[in-house]
Design a protein around this motif. Structure first.
Motif, short mmCIF file in Angstrom:
data_model
loop_
_atom_site.label_atom_id
_atom_site.label_comp_id
_atom_site.label_asym_id
_atom_site.label_seq_id
_atom_site.Cartn_x
_atom_site.Cartn_y
_atom_site.Cartn_z
N CYS A 138 -12.42 -10.00 7.99
CA CYS A 138 -13.05 -8.84 7.36
C CYS A 138 -13.87 -9.31 6.15
N SER A 149 -13.69 -8.32 3.22
CA SER A 149 -12.88 -8.47 2.01
C SER A 149 -12.10 -9.79 2.03
N HIS A 170 -6.15 -9.35 7.64
CA HIS A 170 -5.39 -8.11 7.77
C HIS A 170 -5.82 -7.27 8.96
N GLU A 171 -6.84 -7.73 9.71
CA GLU A 171 -7.22 -7.01 10.94
C GLU A 171 -6.48 -7.70 12.09
N CYS A 218 -8.82 -1.90 9.84
CA CYS A 218 -9.56 -2.03 8.59
C CYS A 218 -10.92 -1.44 8.85
ZN LIG Z 1 -10.69 -5.32 5.55
#
Ligand SMILES: [Zn+2]
Ligand SMILES: [Zn+2]
Length: 361
Positions: free
Chosen positions: A39, A41, A60-61, A161
């Motif tokens: 991602c 971020s 986190h994805e 996300c």
């Molecule tokens: Zn993200």
């Protein structure tokens, strides 16, 4: 033992480390990660644009298969029964459900006791708290969603996300059928925002970016009009958008490029009473200058959206399952790497040519 790609300093290559697998406690589960997408971020953290605790497993994805189910878990958050071997995804956050922000404000992403996958240190057990690893340890405050069989791992992963945040963004903007919308940025969030706007019945779905190949592809995701804004002045962009909307401007706009300098152009494109959702600038120091008189006289609304609520992830998975024959979500993951190639993968993601880069640990 399991392997993980660990960041020990900003901008430095991640190191592959072995950690012992955690003992699975009550209400927890251990998942073998099958795919994790990178991602924007994650890149901000890796590049040091935002503070990250060190050492950290980014990512986190995530999507994966349950290898161990702790006591007390029988169903996912969609009320489907869970068993070992099921493929699941889960919310970016573990929240308590009873603090002021969870309960009173409906902002679980701002929980007083928040933990976020891919955002916390991996120094201590259970270690596996991020996506660039073979395993992830899921704690009780996380909402689990069993994923439909008609979706591939790389179609599911960015939902957790990118897609859920786009849904949260349009909900904040309150878009309705037949409205005109503007999406600033043809990255993954832009692709999801366009396809959602199409599905919700919006009329003109205008997308701006500076890369032609992205603007071309986003037409397959519901964009009715695209504008390459490279070198254009804000007034020229606004004029182009007004020309596409019978001279009125768009009812709602969303910034998903993470570029604060484009916010004034987005605000100028709004119709009287228009709503603007800021999502992309997930870092501090993102300043812009604007004539507040315009916000007052034209009754504009600006809303910030950070992450999402559980229902948005569930809606995202349902949306993918229901529209995968309408929109080519399989084209969003453009590059695929193994865990050992993580540093190469991060560089490709940073270069900006890829839409989503996937790691298959
Ligand atoms: Zn993200
Ligand atoms: Zn809470």
């Amino acid at each position: 033992m399991g392997r993980a790609a660990v960041m020990t300093a900003a901008k430095k290559n991640l190191e592959i480390r072995d950690y012992p697998l955690p003992k699975v406690g009550h209400g927890c589960m251990l998942v073998r990660i099958t795919c994790c997408t990178i991602c924007g971020s994650d890149l901000h953290s890796w590049l040091g644009h935002r503070k990250a605790p060190i050492p950290i497993i980014l990512g986190h994805e995530i999507v994966g298969e349950i290898v161990e189910l702790g006591e007390g878990i029988t169903h996912d958050s969609g009320d489907q029964p869970l068993k070992i071997g099921d493929r699941i995804t889960w919310t970016i956050m573990d929240n308590c459900g009873k603090c002021y922000y969870c309960r009173e404000k409906g902002l679980p992403m701002k929980c007083r006791y928040l933990k976020k996958y891919g955002h916390d240190s991996c120094q201590d057990p259970p270690h596996f708290v991020g996506g660039f690893a073979e395993y992830c340890y899921i704690t009780p405050g996380t909402c689990i969603i069993k994923t439909p069989e008609n979706l591939t791992d790389e179609e599911v992963a960015p939902a957790n996300c990118g897609l859920a945040t786009a849904i949260s963004g349009w909900e904040a903007a309150g878009i309705r059928p037949f409205e005109n919308v503007l999406i600033q940025g043809a990255g993954a969030l832009g692709f999801y925002a366009a396809s959602l706007a199409k599905y919700y019945g919006c009329k003109r779905i205008i997308v701006t970016d500076v890369l032609d190949h992205r603007l071309e592809l986003i037409k397959e995701f519901g964009a009715t009009d695209t504008i390459n804004v490279r070198g254009m002045e804000d007034v020229e962009i606004a004029q182009a958008v007004f020309n596409l909307t019978d001279g009125f401007g768009v009812d709602a706009a969303m910034e998903v490029a993470g570029v604060p300098e484009i916010i004034p152009a987005g605000l100028k494109c709004l119709r009287i009473g228009g709503r603007y959702v800021e999502i992309g600038c997930v870092f501090h120091g993102a300043h812009f200058t604007y004539d507040v008189g315009d916000i007052v006289f034209r009754l504009l609304t600006i809303k910030g959206v950070h992450n999402y609520d559980t229902k948005h992830l569930q809606q995202g998975i349902d949306f993918l399952a229901q529209t995968k024959d309408i929109f080519p979500f399989n084209k969003l993951v453009t590059h695929k790497y193994s865990l050992d190639q993580i540093n190469q993968a991060l560089k490709v993601a940073q270069a900006g040519e890829a839409i989503r880069v996937a790691i298959f640990p």
